[in-house]
Write an enzyme that holds these catalytic residues in place. Structure first.
Site, PDB file in Angstrom:
ATOM      1  N   ARG A  49      75.991 -36.194  36.675  1.00 52.76           N
ATOM      2  CA  ARG A  49      75.737 -37.622  36.509  1.00 52.76           C
ATOM      3  C   ARG A  49      74.485 -38.000  37.285  1.00 52.76           C
ATOM      4  O   ARG A  49      73.935 -37.190  38.027  1.00 52.76           O
ATOM      5  CB  ARG A  49      76.947 -38.435  36.979  1.00 52.76           C
ATOM      6  CG  ARG A  49      77.489 -37.870  38.297  1.00 52.76           C
ATOM      7  CD  ARG A  49      78.070 -38.843  39.206  1.00 52.76           C
ATOM      8  NE  ARG A  49      77.146 -39.873  39.575  1.00 52.76           N
ATOM      9  CZ  ARG A  49      76.196 -39.737  40.502  1.00 52.76           C
ATOM     10  NH1 ARG A  49      76.038 -38.614  41.172  1.00 52.76           N
ATOM     11  NH2 ARG A  49      75.398 -40.730  40.782  1.00 52.76           N
ATOM     12  N   GLY A  50      74.061 -39.284  37.128  1.00 51.87           N
ATOM     13  CA  GLY A  50      72.834 -39.740  37.781  1.00 51.87           C
ATOM     14  C   GLY A  50      71.683 -39.563  36.794  1.00 51.87           C
ATOM     15  O   GLY A  50      71.559 -38.506  36.159  1.00 51.87           O
ATOM     16  N   ALA A  51      70.861 -40.605  36.660  1.00 57.05           N
ATOM     17  CA  ALA A  51      69.878 -40.625  35.570  1.00 57.05           C
ATOM     18  C   ALA A  51      68.946 -39.405  35.526  1.00 57.05           C
ATOM     19  O   ALA A  51      68.848 -38.737  34.492  1.00 57.05           O
ATOM     20  CB  ALA A  51      69.080 -41.928  35.641  1.00 57.05           C
ATOM     21  N   ARG A  87      75.979 -40.373  26.835  1.00 54.16           N
ATOM     22  CA  ARG A  87      75.876 -41.532  27.724  1.00 54.16           C
ATOM     23  C   ARG A  87      74.605 -42.297  27.339  1.00 54.16           C
ATOM     24  O   ARG A  87      73.506 -41.751  27.421  1.00 54.16           O
ATOM     25  CB  ARG A  87      75.833 -41.102  29.208  1.00 54.16           C
ATOM     26  CG  ARG A  87      77.114 -40.394  29.653  1.00 54.16           C
ATOM     27  CD  ARG A  87      77.226 -40.353  31.171  1.00 54.16           C
ATOM     28  NE  ARG A  87      77.615 -41.634  31.718  1.00 54.16           N
ATOM     29  CZ  ARG A  87      77.554 -41.941  33.023  1.00 54.16           C
ATOM     30  NH1 ARG A  87      77.089 -41.051  33.876  1.00 54.16           N
ATOM     31  NH2 ARG A  87      77.935 -43.125  33.463  1.00 54.16           N
ATOM     32  N   GLN A 189      81.586 -43.195  43.370  1.00 52.31           N
ATOM     33  CA  GLN A 189      80.424 -42.344  43.665  1.00 52.31           C
ATOM     34  C   GLN A 189      79.922 -42.571  45.097  1.00 52.31           C
ATOM     35  O   GLN A 189      79.388 -41.658  45.720  1.00 52.31           O
ATOM     36  CB  GLN A 189      79.283 -42.631  42.682  1.00 52.31           C
ATOM     37  CG  GLN A 189      79.539 -42.147  41.257  1.00 52.31           C
ATOM     38  CD  GLN A 189      80.139 -43.232  40.394  1.00 52.31           C
ATOM     39  OE1 GLN A 189      80.859 -44.093  40.876  1.00 52.31           O
ATOM     40  NE2 GLN A 189      79.857 -43.190  39.103  1.00 52.31           N
ATOM     41  N   ASP A 230      69.038 -46.650  36.227  1.00 54.75           N
ATOM     42  CA  ASP A 230      69.278 -45.788  35.050  1.00 54.75           C
ATOM     43  C   ASP A 230      68.259 -46.043  33.966  1.00 54.75           C
ATOM     44  O   ASP A 230      67.974 -45.167  33.151  1.00 54.75           O
ATOM     45  CB  ASP A 230      70.698 -45.992  34.529  1.00 54.75           C
ATOM     46  CG  ASP A 230      71.670 -45.224  35.403  1.00 54.75           C
ATOM     47  OD1 ASP A 230      72.018 -45.734  36.481  1.00 54.75           O
ATOM     48  OD2 ASP A 230      72.002 -44.083  35.037  1.00 54.75           O
ATOM     49  N   ASN A 240      71.440 -50.506  36.349  1.00 57.31           N
ATOM     50  CA  ASN A 240      71.948 -49.531  37.330  1.00 57.31           C
ATOM     51  C   ASN A 240      73.455 -49.705  37.411  1.00 57.31           C
ATOM     52  O   ASN A 240      74.043 -50.570  36.747  1.00 57.31           O
ATOM     53  CB  ASN A 240      71.270 -49.734  38.694  1.00 57.31           C
ATOM     54  CG  ASN A 240      71.593 -48.594  39.647  1.00 57.31           C
ATOM     55  OD1 ASN A 240      71.453 -47.419  39.293  1.00 57.31           O
ATOM     56  ND2 ASN A 240      72.060 -48.913  40.844  1.00 57.31           N
ATOM     57  N   LYS A 241      74.082 -48.882  38.237  1.00 58.08           N
ATOM     58  CA  LYS A 241      75.541 -48.880  38.376  1.00 58.08           C
ATOM     59  C   LYS A 241      76.083 -50.303  38.501  1.00 58.08           C
ATOM     60  O   LYS A 241      75.543 -51.115  39.246  1.00 58.08           O
ATOM     61  CB  LYS A 241      75.918 -48.056  39.601  1.00 58.08           C
ATOM     62  CG  LYS A 241      77.400 -47.971  39.912  1.00 58.08           C
ATOM     63  CD  LYS A 241      78.246 -47.534  38.748  1.00 58.08           C
ATOM     64  CE  LYS A 241      77.831 -46.218  38.168  1.00 58.08           C
ATOM     65  NZ  LYS A 241      78.466 -45.937  36.846  1.00 58.08           N
TER      66      LYS A 241
HETATM   67  O1  MRU Z   1      77.634 -43.399  36.241  1.00 57.63           O
HETATM   68  P1  MRU Z   1      76.685 -42.643  37.123  1.00 57.63           P
HETATM   69  O2  MRU Z   1      77.324 -42.067  38.332  1.00 57.63           O
HETATM   70  O3  MRU Z   1      75.887 -41.625  36.338  1.00 57.63           O
HETATM   71  O4  MRU Z   1      75.663 -43.748  37.614  1.00 57.63           O
HETATM   72  C1  MRU Z   1      74.600 -43.387  38.450  1.00 57.63           C
HETATM   73  C2  MRU Z   1      73.795 -44.535  38.905  1.00 57.63           C
HETATM   74  O5  MRU Z   1      74.017 -45.660  38.530  1.00 57.63           O
HETATM   75  C3  MRU Z   1      72.646 -44.239  39.802  1.00 57.63           C
HETATM   76  O6  MRU Z   1      72.406 -45.309  40.652  1.00 57.63           O
HETATM   77  C4  MRU Z   1      71.406 -44.041  38.931  1.00 57.63           C
HETATM   78  O7  MRU Z   1      71.643 -43.082  37.929  1.00 57.63           O
HETATM   79  C5  MRU Z   1      70.244 -43.626  39.727  1.00 57.63           C
HETATM   80  S1  MRU Z   1      70.402 -41.931  40.167  1.00 57.63           S
HETATM   81  C6  MRU Z   1      69.175 -41.398  41.090  1.00 57.63           C
END
Ligand code: MRU
Length: 340
Positions: A49-51, A87, A189, A230, A240-241
């Site tokens: 996970r994470g962009a 996603r 997270q 993201d 973002n999250k």
């Molecule tokens: O649902 P996730 O855990 O993939 O969400 C991640 C986030 O929202 C992070 O803040 C974002 O991807 C930036 S990662 C460097």
């Protein structure tokens, strides 16, 4: 720095190995993936996970597709469709898949598999340098104690991280003395991953329930809020999250800066504003419990967007590896994108 955290390992011509992030910090288990279907499951269930890491998984997934299913156009296009559909919000994933597909189709079929693995290896190798430059650009902006949300460390990028790498670098320079991390419900997270990475990096850390953020900011204990992204639209709106928008509102109300740290791959100049960003909605079960533990009554409906959009006018600055963008973002982001 969070050296030594490798959320994705490429095994060219064979498959991938990922660190299963759903099990952290309880267990560090590595999963071997040798099918596109298996990788799609790992992405959907947030084992990876994470962009930026999703972007790397997209590129690696196309290489895996060539190894598993062959390099015919129809089969590569189908793998690209499957990977992209996992996603929708993080622009890095779809963009990396599209880039890999286009590069493969422009090459002879006999060259495609090697080309796709080399492309994924190149991206993974560059991520550390990109994140390092971003951290160096952002660190001087921070002072004292900062608040962050979700996880934006090495686990989220495959390199050093985005917002978390800025925090770690600012701590290394003696500028930041504490990081407050929200737990980040529903999938935790912050509590599971960011707390783990901060401890490993030796940054004094304090965990808080998401619901405690407003009182923390109001108390004057934090000098800034910093998160990742993201997808950043051309006008500077930031997806973002979920919960990020609330933190940006709190920062504005209490007159502290709200920073966003992201690599240029997360900036989507083709997306005019936040309204055009696709927001992923996830299962009700994630809100009504965690893992096998259930606390909500069976059958209850839940509102569970994985991301929200923070309007550009609440964002003090966007930190990238190419420099720091400040409002008006329409101009500043285009200018950064045009830099070599
Ligand atoms: O649902 P996730 O855990 O993939 O969400 C991640 C986030 O929202 C992070 O803040 C974002 O991807 C930036 S990662 C460097």
């Amino acid at each position: 720095m969070s050296a030594g955290i490798a959320p994705l390992v490429l095994l060219p011509g064979e498959g991938l190995e990922v660190l299963d992030q759903t099990l952290l910090p309880r267990e560090e288990r590595r999963l071997r993936l040798d099918t596109v279907e298996g990788l799609c499951e790992a992405i959907r269930s947030l084992r990876v996970r994470g962009a930026p890491l999703l972007g790397l998984c997209g590129a690696a997934g196309m290489a895996l597709a060539a190894t598993e299913r062959g390099t015919g156009e129809a089969s590569l296009r189908e793998a690209a469709r499957e990977l992209t559909a996992t996603r929708p919000t993080a622009v890095d994933l779809g963009a990396a898949v599209r880039g890999a597909l286009e590069a493969a189709l422009a090459a002879d079929a006999a060259r495609r598999e090697t080309l796709l693995w080399e492309r994924a290896e190149g991206m993974l190798a560059r991520q550390r340098a990109v994140d390092g430059a971003l951290a160096a650009n952002g660190a001087p902006l921070l002072r004292g104690a900062v608040l962050t949300h979700c996880n934006t460390g090495a686990l989220a990028t495959g390199g050093l991280g985005t917002a978390l790498a800025v925090i770690v670098e600012a701590h290394r320079r003696g500028l930041v003395d504490r990081c407050y991390a929200t737990e980040t419900r529903p999938l935790l997270q912050g509590a599971r991953l960011t707390a783990w990475e901060l401890q490993r990096a030796g940054v004094p850390a304090t965990l808080l329930a998401d619901t405690a953020a407003a009182s923390l900011v109001a108390s004057g204990r934090v000098a800034a809020v910093i998160t990742g992204a993201d997808r950043i639209a051309a006008n500077g709106d930031v997806a973002n999250k979920v919960g990020t928008y609330g933190l940006a509102l709190m920062a504005a109300r209490h007159a502290i800066p709200f920073y966003v740290a992201a690599p240029m791959t997360t900036v989507d100049l083709a997306c005019p504003d936040g309204a055009a960003i696709p927001i992923e909605f996830r299962e009700a079960a994630e809100v009504g419990g965690f893992g096998e533990t259930r606390w909500a009554p069976a059958g209850i409906e839940a509102y569970n967007p994985a991301f929200d959009v923070t309007p550009a006018d609440l964002v003090t600055a966007i930190i990238t590896e190419r420099g720091v963008a400040r409002p008006p973002y329409g101009v500043a982001l285009e200018e950064l994108a045009a830099r070599p």
